[in-house]
Design a protein around this motif. Structure first.
Motif, mmCIF file in Angstrom:
data_model
loop_
_atom_site.group_PDB
_atom_site.id
_atom_site.type_symbol
_atom_site.label_atom_id
_atom_site.label_comp_id
_atom_site.label_asym_id
_atom_site.label_seq_id
_atom_site.Cartn_x
_atom_site.Cartn_y
_atom_site.Cartn_z
ATOM 1 N N ASN A 88 0.825 -1.207 0.000
ATOM 2 C CA ASN A 88 0.000 0.000 0.000
ATOM 3 C C ASN A 88 0.860 1.259 0.000
ATOM 4 O OD1 ASN A 88 -2.384 -1.436 0.001
ATOM 5 N ND2 ASN A 88 -2.622 -1.363 2.204
ATOM 6 N N ALA A 89 1.898 1.275 0.817
ATOM 7 C CA ALA A 89 2.773 2.437 0.888
ATOM 8 C C ALA A 89 3.499 2.650 -0.440
ATOM 9 C CB ALA A 89 3.787 2.272 2.020
ATOM 10 N N ILE A 90 3.989 1.573 -1.030
ATOM 11 C CA ILE A 90 4.677 1.678 -2.321
ATOM 12 C C ILE A 90 3.719 2.169 -3.391
ATOM 13 C CG2 ILE A 90 5.745 0.307 -4.158
ATOM 14 C CD1 ILE A 90 7.155 -1.278 -1.907
ATOM 15 N N SER A 91 2.488 1.679 -3.359
ATOM 16 C CA SER A 91 1.488 2.121 -4.326
ATOM 17 C C SER A 91 1.226 3.621 -4.197
ATOM 18 C CB SER A 91 0.196 1.337 -4.121
ATOM 19 O OG SER A 91 -0.820 1.823 -4.948
ATOM 20 N N LEU A 92 1.101 4.101 -2.958
ATOM 21 C CA LEU A 92 0.885 5.529 -2.736
ATOM 22 C C LEU A 92 2.079 6.351 -3.214
ATOM 23 C CD1 LEU A 92 -0.761 5.478 0.801
ATOM 24 C CD2 LEU A 92 -1.857 6.048 -1.361
ATOM 25 N N LEU A 93 3.272 5.867 -2.944
ATOM 26 C CA LEU A 93 4.457 6.590 -3.395
ATOM 27 C C LEU A 93 4.553 6.598 -4.918
ATOM 28 C CD1 LEU A 93 7.048 5.307 -0.776
ATOM 29 C CD2 LEU A 93 6.194 7.643 -1.021
ATOM 30 N N GLN A 94 4.216 5.469 -5.525
ATOM 31 C CA GLN A 94 4.259 5.390 -6.983
ATOM 32 C C GLN A 94 3.237 6.334 -7.602
ATOM 33 O OE1 GLN A 94 6.660 3.484 -8.519
ATOM 34 N NE2 GLN A 94 6.043 4.681 -10.280
ATOM 35 N N GLU A 95 2.055 6.396 -7.009
ATOM 36 C CA GLU A 95 1.028 7.326 -7.498
ATOM 37 C C GLU A 95 1.500 8.778 -7.388
ATOM 38 O OE1 GLU A 95 -2.758 6.724 -5.624
ATOM 39 O OE2 GLU A 95 -2.792 4.601 -6.173
ATOM 40 N N ALA A 96 2.156 9.106 -6.278
ATOM 41 C CA ALA A 96 2.665 10.467 -6.094
ATOM 42 C C ALA A 96 3.705 10.804 -7.149
ATOM 43 C CB ALA A 96 3.253 10.635 -4.694
ATOM 44 N N ALA A 97 4.572 9.836 -7.453
ATOM 45 C CA ALA A 97 5.618 10.069 -8.449
ATOM 46 C C ALA A 97 5.044 10.174 -9.851
ATOM 47 C CB ALA A 97 6.653 8.953 -8.393
ATOM 48 N N ASP A 98 3.947 9.453 -10.121
ATOM 49 C CA ASP A 98 3.363 9.411 -11.457
ATOM 50 C C ASP A 98 2.326 10.498 -11.715
ATOM 51 O OD1 ASP A 98 4.952 7.232 -11.965
ATOM 52 O OD2 ASP A 98 3.372 5.748 -11.619
ATOM 53 N N GLN A 99 2.051 11.339 -10.725
ATOM 54 C CA GLN A 99 1.058 12.402 -10.892
ATOM 55 C C GLN A 99 1.486 13.346 -12.012
ATOM 56 O OE1 GLN A 99 -1.915 13.123 -9.460
ATOM 57 N NE2 GLN A 99 -1.832 11.212 -8.328
ATOM 58 N N PRO A 100 0.568 13.667 -12.913
ATOM 59 C CA PRO A 100 0.920 14.656 -13.934
ATOM 60 C C PRO A 100 1.186 15.999 -13.263
ATOM 61 C CG PRO A 100 -1.392 14.018 -14.118
ATOM 62 C CD PRO A 100 -0.797 13.198 -13.032
ATOM 63 N N GLY A 101 2.253 16.618 -13.659
ATOM 64 C CA GLY A 101 2.606 17.906 -13.088
ATOM 65 C C GLY A 101 3.428 17.816 -11.816
ATOM 66 N N ALA A 104 10.167 17.216 -10.125
ATOM 67 C CA ALA A 104 11.217 16.195 -10.042
ATOM 68 C C ALA A 104 11.563 15.864 -8.594
ATOM 69 C CB ALA A 104 12.457 16.661 -10.791
ATOM 70 N N ALA A 105 11.486 16.847 -7.706
ATOM 71 C CA ALA A 105 11.827 16.605 -6.301
ATOM 72 C C ALA A 105 10.857 15.601 -5.672
ATOM 73 C CB ALA A 105 11.812 17.907 -5.522
ATOM 74 N N VAL A 106 9.576 15.740 -5.951
ATOM 75 C CA VAL A 106 8.572 14.807 -5.416
ATOM 76 C C VAL A 106 8.814 13.410 -5.977
ATOM 77 C CG1 VAL A 106 6.119 14.239 -5.374
ATOM 78 C CG2 VAL A 106 6.852 16.588 -5.013
ATOM 79 N N ALA A 107 9.076 13.337 -7.282
ATOM 80 C CA ALA A 107 9.332 12.037 -7.906
ATOM 81 C C ALA A 107 10.580 11.389 -7.318
ATOM 82 C CB ALA A 107 9.480 12.190 -9.413
ATOM 83 N N ASN A 108 11.619 12.182 -7.081
ATOM 84 C CA ASN A 108 12.850 11.640 -6.493
ATOM 85 C C ASN A 108 12.626 11.155 -5.066
ATOM 86 O OD1 ASN A 108 14.379 12.044 -8.784
ATOM 87 N ND2 ASN A 108 15.156 14.034 -8.116
ATOM 88 N N GLU A 109 11.891 11.928 -4.278
ATOM 89 C CA GLU A 109 11.614 11.531 -2.904
ATOM 90 C C GLU A 109 10.757 10.270 -2.860
ATOM 91 O OE1 GLU A 109 10.267 14.660 -0.319
ATOM 92 O OE2 GLU A 109 11.740 16.055 -1.148
ATOM 93 N N ALA A 110 9.792 10.168 -3.757
ATOM 94 C CA ALA A 110 8.966 8.961 -3.822
ATOM 95 C C ALA A 110 9.817 7.766 -4.212
ATOM 96 C CB ALA A 110 7.823 9.150 -4.815
ATOM 97 N N SER A 111 10.701 7.958 -5.170
ATOM 98 C CA SER A 111 11.596 6.883 -5.598
ATOM 99 C C SER A 111 12.512 6.454 -4.460
ATOM 100 C CB SER A 111 12.418 7.341 -6.795
ATOM 101 O OG SER A 111 13.331 6.344 -7.180
ATOM 102 N N GLU A 112 13.034 7.427 -3.714
ATOM 103 C CA GLU A 112 13.881 7.108 -2.565
ATOM 104 C C GLU A 112 13.086 6.344 -1.506
ATOM 105 O OE1 GLU A 112 15.670 10.674 -1.054
ATOM 106 O OE2 GLU A 112 16.734 11.062 -2.932
ATOM 107 N N GLY A 113 11.848 6.756 -1.286
ATOM 108 C CA GLY A 113 10.995 6.060 -0.321
ATOM 109 C C GLY A 113 10.744 4.620 -0.721
ATOM 110 N N ILE A 114 10.510 4.396 -1.994
ATOM 111 C CA ILE A 114 10.298 3.032 -2.492
ATOM 112 C C ILE A 114 11.562 2.207 -2.290
ATOM 113 C CG2 ILE A 114 9.919 1.667 -4.591
ATOM 114 C CD1 ILE A 114 8.006 3.934 -5.501
#
Length: 188
Positions: A88-101, A104-114
């Motif tokens: 569930n946590a990975i799914s939420l992080l992946q969704e945050a990283a894949d959000q349009p708009g 890069a910082a959010v995507a990087n932090e989500a990737s680091e969290g995963i």
């Protein structure tokens, strides 16, 4: 300083979400087991049709499922709950990283969290395997940012100082955490 604050905020939010997911999953699965699962058109553990078209006897599978929910197999239940919370946590992080708009910082932090969660999963599995290799019946580990809890089945329900020393050594070696960050419990 701002980037560090953002990172810490994301890590804290992830921890809260993981805890919430574990609590909700625990509550939901407990209610299902207590009330019985109503037929909703979806497959239920224990229901199967064999390739030759005969109905499979789901009594044993249903008994196994009930055992997991009632604590007869604590270790399987704990691993399942832990994995579902991580998924569930990975799914939420992946969704945050894949959000349009999303920047890069959010995507990087989500990737680091995963990556952090994947690292926890690998280390937990390694600790569990090493502890059972030492002769214990079963083991489950729960790793956090700066601590780890290890629940072990000693067969007697008691932990000796030697047991604690062996398991602490394994956990310290695998995680790099100090002994003060390691909690070891015997399953009853």
């Amino acid at each position: 300083m701002s980037a560090r604050w953002k990172r810490n905020t994301v890590v804290a939010a992830m921890a809260v979400l993981v805890c919430a997911a574990v609590a909700l999953n625990w509550k939901y699965t407990g209610q299902q087991a207590a009330e019985g699962v109503e037929e909703t058109g979806t497959k239920i553990l224990g229901e199967a049709t064999l390739v030759n078209g005969q109905e499979a006897d789901g009594a044993q599978a249903a008994a196994d499922e009930e055992a997991v929910y009632t604590g007869d197999d604590y270790f399987a239940s704990a691993r399942l709950t832990r994995q579902q919370a991580r998924d569930n946590a990975i799914s939420l992080l992946q969704e945050a990283a894949d959000q349009p708009g999303a920047d890069a910082a959010v995507a990087n932090e989500a990737s680091e969290g995963i990556q952090v969660l994947a690292g926890y999963t690998m280390k937990e599995a390694q600790i569990e395997n090493l502890v059972t290799a030492k002769g214990y019946a079963d083991c489950v580990a729960f790793m956090g940012e700066d601590s780890i809890s290890v629940v072990v089945d000693t067969g007697t329900g008691d932990l000796t100082a030697e047991d604690v020393a062996k398991i602490t050594d394994i956990a310290m070696t695998e995680t790099g955490y100090p002994a003060s960050g390691i909690k070891i419990m015997a399953a009853n």
